[in-house]
Design an enzyme around this catalytic site. Structure first.
Site, PDB file in Angstrom:
ATOM      1  N   LYS A  81       0.861  -1.180   0.000  1.00  0.00           N
ATOM      2  CA  LYS A  81       0.000   0.000   0.000  1.00  0.00           C
ATOM      3  C   LYS A  81       0.903   1.237   0.000  1.00  0.00           C
ATOM      4  CE  LYS A  81      -3.880   1.780   2.836  1.00  0.00           C
ATOM      5  NZ  LYS A  81      -4.703   1.481   4.021  1.00  0.00           N
ATOM      6  N   SER A 156      -9.599   1.670   3.228  1.00  0.00           N
ATOM      7  CA  SER A 156      -8.734   2.465   2.383  1.00  0.00           C
ATOM      8  C   SER A 156      -7.736   1.639   1.559  1.00  0.00           C
ATOM      9  CB  SER A 156      -7.947   3.443   3.261  1.00  0.00           C
ATOM     10  OG  SER A 156      -7.080   2.741   4.130  1.00  0.00           O
ATOM     11  N   SER A 180      -9.701  -0.886   7.303  1.00  0.00           N
ATOM     12  CA  SER A 180      -9.138  -0.611   5.977  1.00  0.00           C
ATOM     13  C   SER A 180      -8.507  -1.794   5.270  1.00  0.00           C
ATOM     14  CB  SER A 180      -8.106   0.528   6.070  1.00  0.00           C
ATOM     15  OG  SER A 180      -8.769   1.765   6.118  1.00  0.00           O
TER      16      SER A 180
END
Lengths: 484, 472, 101
Positions: A81, A156, A180
């Site tokens: 990420k 996210s 997330s």
């Protein structure tokens, strides 16, 4: 299995066996996945390190040729990420604020994966500074859900979840502050783990809310998630909030009976009926095997979101104070004084949702509101104690991961409160520190993935993975692939 | 009657090799932005790691201040924006490492205990430079350097007490080696808060910054007390504000605040767990606490019969005190030793701009000098002359006397001849003396000593001069 | 819970974020809703607002401390390269002038 089948559906263990057996080369594999990223065009990646990955793949192939093969993740292509630091690479948190920032050091998780042979393919898209549940707040634009390109992948860690679901990498790391990892995993039909707080070093993870953040894997299966977890977990002297507990080792596959508690969220009227149906069917199967399955009164999802917001935004307002345009990152072009420079830099560099949360957190931490902040911990303590009590009687607590399947782009983005409620079922674990795992549990009638959340007591990922692997034997959902 | 009330916040740099939360060196010799790393630069994703040595030294200091140590203290964030503060917050402590305790000082009215409120650990900020062209520059070498903040209760009543408190506190830090506490280097920064009131209730206080010496502290407090008195006399009210001391103008000037109202939004530092201490940690540090300045002060006076002012000089530097005690130990009288050390050696060092560690003369040298005076080989003047000559060489006293032929003349014939000569050569002066101008006696002594090249025994000279003059 | 517009402005001032009037209005509404939701949650759980609640409890009882040994970061130029404005190895910032408060 032919090579394509292998690359699309095998476990990490099976892939490594195939590599060792000479069935496929690491370079072939890396090229295969990079091709897919480009072809799929889901905007899962914000940057692909093609040359570097191929270079490393060739290195791995040379090792294969000499039989010098070591590492739990040998040759396995993975993604990070865009909020996890790798020295010399950009680290932007999908924010205008950090578009030009190059990390000057390595995160602990990256070092651990690299030393076990993993090959980094690139950085994945996310909500700006991990604040969001749809990846729509990214500076780089939306990531598409591979199951339905008109829908969000969740967030996210939307880029990581979509990339794994679309088989663009074998696994990816995400970060989970209120859900997330688990929420996008559920919305994309993959397996995502939020470890116990303190299990995985946060060193090199750009902080959102320090006392809630954890890094975790997003994978194709419970087996893979467990394998990646064995690599990244463990005390790190660079993160003194990481716990000095024994490093996690792979579990054996002995099956046993489980005592399963089911939260009454399953009866919540907000729960999508398709999700409910899928979970009830699954629970029946589990019960049929002789496991104890009992519904319990556990409805903290009603309260978790506002508490989570108070706590996470407060910490975020402080964690994001360092973005001031002085040492790195965006600086406004025109300003007429120091404080004007601060305000314009931060006003222009941050997106709307980030500013909303900073503002809220700043407001909460102001002296006159200190009771609000302190009291949010009271609720967190309450949840923690309730879970502790639950796990004196049960091995496992089951909840849906989300109340709904993947929603359409734009459906919630203008309603922050609605968007925040996407975290209702997951943020409970962040507030209490318990681990949570989302695994695929079927599909809705319109073909969207459904997630099941497994919660255990703190530091008991062992029971969690045993149970997840057992549940996986009940279906092939984790092997289902979106149409291309 | 106006009463001033003063409390003082001290920031002392803890004597460590590395910074509080990262491995960067604490060093200010090289270029700017040299001792920096992602941690002390507040880069995204970094986490702090507590310097164990800094904790130990803070514990040791707390013990020396008789403070109660918290077995569990809490790090917290103080949030504000400033270019020298990389993370947008300073890591400090909300539950301090230690609370309570005191520093004992000597005032005109005797001993007084200045109570300590708290001692906590925190990190320093970088340094900001301003240029005339409207730019400022930041150097982060100091960012993250460990500090102890030591806060006194508002029980100090005037500038003299304030200075005595700070001097004693600084001595304690140096004795336990937790800080070099050099004010000029910014290792010991004092911020007094001052209020004046006619009533029991404390008046509105102001805080004074930018004090780079104890002299400045003294003057600034004196200035601020009289300024506040004037404001009240004129029927006004003191405004709560921070003042900057201007050394050139010798006045305190109100500072423009960084923010209208400070809103630091303190909260627990979520990147660190509480700081837990154990009995063993504390006992270990207790071992490193030497005789403290006050104990030393009292003992020196009792044991050696020296004056308070003399004891104060010795206490100010343990090196000098130990030198003094060693010279007495090797046989020098305390009276001679204290005089030679405080007047002659320190005076010479002052003149040469050197440090005490630069001297070569040993404590045994002082004892040797003392011996030579006692057996009348030399007199005090010669002794001092020798002393000054060997401070930086460390030559043997005996050899020096021999080589320079300095042994005192006690031969009464030689002295008598010299006395007679002087009387003959100064007929007018002798006349005046005989007419009652007795102070001329010293003149005759001087003349005799001159003839004897300073080596005559002054007792013999005096006696002989008197005898001969009186016989006339 | 009602939040005054002044509160939002003050928070923006403290957080050093420039906001337009429009943004202030919309954020005000969000913050009111979020705070109210929290207060409602506390009420349903029967929890009182408590300024003095000790939330510093930790499950760990041992603090990991670092040895005071230098760990030199060699690539300081990497750090400096990230800065928007540098002169002679120093980070350049505008000087505080009037109006900054």
């Amino acid at each position: 299995m032919n090579n394509k089948e292998l690359l699309l559906n095998a476990t990490i263990e099976e892939i490594i066996t195939a590599l060792k057996g000479g069935e496929i080369s690491v370079e072939e594999m890396v090229r295969f996945f990079i091709e897919r990223i480009k072809k799929n065009n889901l905007n899962t990646f914000v940057e692909i390190y093609e040359d570097e990955a191929i270079e490393r793949a060739r290195e791995a192939d040379r090792k294969l040729a000499t039989g010098n093969v070591h590492g739990t993740l040998f040759g396995i292509p993975f993604a990070l990420k865009d909020n996890i630091a790798v020295k010399g690479h950009k680290l932007t948190c999908a924010s205008r604020m950090l578009l030009d920032y190059t990390a000057t050091y390595d995160s602990t998780v990256y070092k651990r994966i690299e030393s076990e042979g993993g090959i980094l393919i690139g950085r994945t898209n996310m909500d700006e500074f991990a604040m969001g549940s749809s990846t729509e707040t990214s500076f780089y634009g939306n990531t598409l859900n591979p199951w339905d390109r008109s829908r969000v992948p969740g967030g996210s860690s939307g880029g990581s979840a979509a990339a794994v679901a679309a088989r663009e990498v074998v696994f990816a790391l995400g970060s989970d502050t209120g859900g997330s990892i688990r929420q996008p995993a559920a919305l994309c039909g993959v397996t995502g783990l939020k470890p116990t707080y303190g299990r995985v070093s946060r060193y090199g993870l750009v902080a959102f809310a320090s006392s809630l953040d954890q890094i975790g894997p997003i994978c194709r299966s419970a087996e893979d998630a467990e394998r990646v977890f064995t690599v990244i977990n463990g005390f790190d002297e660079r993160d003194t909030t990481s716990k000095e507990v024994e490093k996690y080792n792979l579990t054996d596959n002995t099956t046993r009976q489980f005592k399963v508690a089911v939260s009454n969220d399953l009866n919540d009227t907000h729960l999508n009926p398709d999700i409910k149906l899928n979970l009830l069917n699954l629970l029946n199967d589990i019960k049929a095997d002789g496991n104890i399955v009992e519904e319990i009164d556990f409805d903290f999802s009603k309260y978790s979101v506002p508490v989570y917001q108070i706590l996470s935004c407060s910490e975020a307002s402080s964690n994001l104070a360092r973005y001031d345009g002085i040492r790195y990152g965006y600086r406004a072009e025109k300003y007429d004084s120091l404080f004007d420079m601060y305000k314009k830099t931060r006003g222009e560099g941050f997106g709307e949702e980030v500013k909303r949360r900073i503002l809220f957190g700043t407001y909460i931490l102001m002296a006159k509101n200190s009771a609000l902040y302190a009291s949010s911990f009271k609720v967190a303590r309450l949840i923690r104690n309730k879970l502790k009590e639950t796990f004196t009687k049960y091995d496992i607590l089951i909840t849906p991961t989300t109340f709904n399947t993947a929603f359409k782009f734009g459906e919630k983005i203008d309603d922050p409160i609605q968007m925040h409620h996407s975290d209702a079922l997951t943020s409970v674990c962040n507030l209490s520190g318990n681990p949570g795992l989302s695994i695929p549990a079927g599909f809705s009638r319109d073909g969207l993935p459904v997630g099941l959340q497994i919660i255990t007591k703190r530091f008991d990922e062992k029971t969690m993975f045993r149970f997840a692997k057992y549940v996986q034997t009940k279906s092939d959902w984790h092997r289902a692939l979106p149409e291309e | 009657m106006y009463k001033a009330t003063i409390g003082i916040e001290v920031h002392a740099q803890i004597k460590t090799k590395t910074k509080m939360f990262c491995g960067c060196k604490v060093e200010f010799l090289g270029k700017p932005n040299m001792n920096i790393c992602p941690v002390c630069m507040g880069e995204p994703g970094i986490l702090p790691r507590i310097n164990g040595r800094a904790v130990k030294l803070a514990v040791r200091t707390a013990l020396a201040l008789h403070a109660k140590i918290n077995m569990r203290s809490i790090f917290a964030r103080k949030n504000y924006f400033y270019p020298d503060l990389p993370k947008g917050y300073q890591i400090t402590q909300s539950i301090p490492l230690a609370e309570g305790g005191y520093v004992e000082i000597y005032t005109e009215n005797g001993k007084k205990k200045i109570a300590i409120t708290r001692l906590h650990i925190e990190e320093d900020a970088g340094k900001l430079f301003h240029t005339a062209e409207g730019h400022s520059f930041v150097d982060f070498n100091r960012s993250g350097v460990p500090l102890m903040e030591i806060v006194s209760e508002p029980v100090i009543e005037n500038e003299k007490e304030a200075v005595a408190y700070l001097r004693r506190l600084r001595q304690i830090l140096r004795y336990v080696e937790s800080s070099d506490a050099d004010m000029e280097k910014g290792q010991f920064r004092c911020e007094p808060n001052i209020s004046v009131s006619k009533e029991e209730k404390r008046g509105i206080k102001t805080e004074v910054k930018n004090l780079n010496s104890l002299k400045a502290v003294e003057r600034a407090i004196k200035y601020e007390i009289s300024r506040q008195k004037e404001v009240i006399e004129d029927g006004g009210t003191v405004i709560q504000q921070t003042m900057l001391w201007d050394e050139k103008k010798q006045m305190a000037i109100p500072m423009r605040e960084k923010e209208g109202v400070a809103e630091y939004r303190y909260f627990k530092e979520p990147d660190l767990i509480p700081l837990f201490l154990h009995d063993e940690d504390i006992d270990e540090q207790r071992k490193y606490i030497p005789e403290l300045p006050n104990e030393k002060f009292d003992r020196l006076i009792v044991q050696y019969g020296i004056k308070k002012e003399e004891a104060e000089i010795l206490v100010d530097s343990p090196d000098i005190a130990s030198y003094f005690e060693k010279s007495v130990g090797s046989g020098c009288s305390p009276k001679y030793a204290i005089g030679w050390i405080t007047t002659d050696i320190l005076g010479e060092l002052n003149k040469a701009g050197k440090k005490f560690s630069h001297i070569k003369i040993k404590p045994s040298h002082l004892a040797d000098l003392n011996k030579l005076i006692d057996n009348k080989t030399i007199n005090m003047n010669i002794a001092k002359k020798i002393l000054h000559s060997i401070i930086f060489t460390g030559e043997s006293v005996i050899d020096y006397v021999k080589v320079n032929n300095l042994a005192q003349v006690t031969d009464e014939n030689a002295i008598e001849n010299a006395v007679k000569e002087v009387i003959e050569e100064n007929v007018k002066e002798v006349e005046r003396y005989m007419n009652g101008e007795e102070k001329l006696f010293g003149f005759f002594v001087g003349q005799v000593m001159k003839k004897m090249k300073g080596k005559a025994n002054p007792g013999v000279v005096n006696k002989m001069l008197k005898d001969i003059l009186n016989r006339r | 819970m009602r939040i005054e517009k002044e509160d939002i402005k003050k928070a923006a001032e403290i957080a050093k974020i420039h906001l337009s009037e429009e943004e202030i209005e919309s954020y005000k509404k969000n913050l009111e809703d979020m705070t109210q939701e929290f207060l409602d949650a506390l009420e349903s759980l029967g929890i009182n607002l408590d300024e003095n609640f000790d939330f510093t409890k930790s499950s760990s009882k041992r603090t990991v401390l670092r040895d005071d040994e230098p760990e030199i970061f060699e690539k300081t130029e990497m750090i400096i390269k990230n800065a928007p404005l540098v002169k002679d190895g120093l980070f350049s910032v505008p000087t505080i002038i009037k109006g900054d408060k």
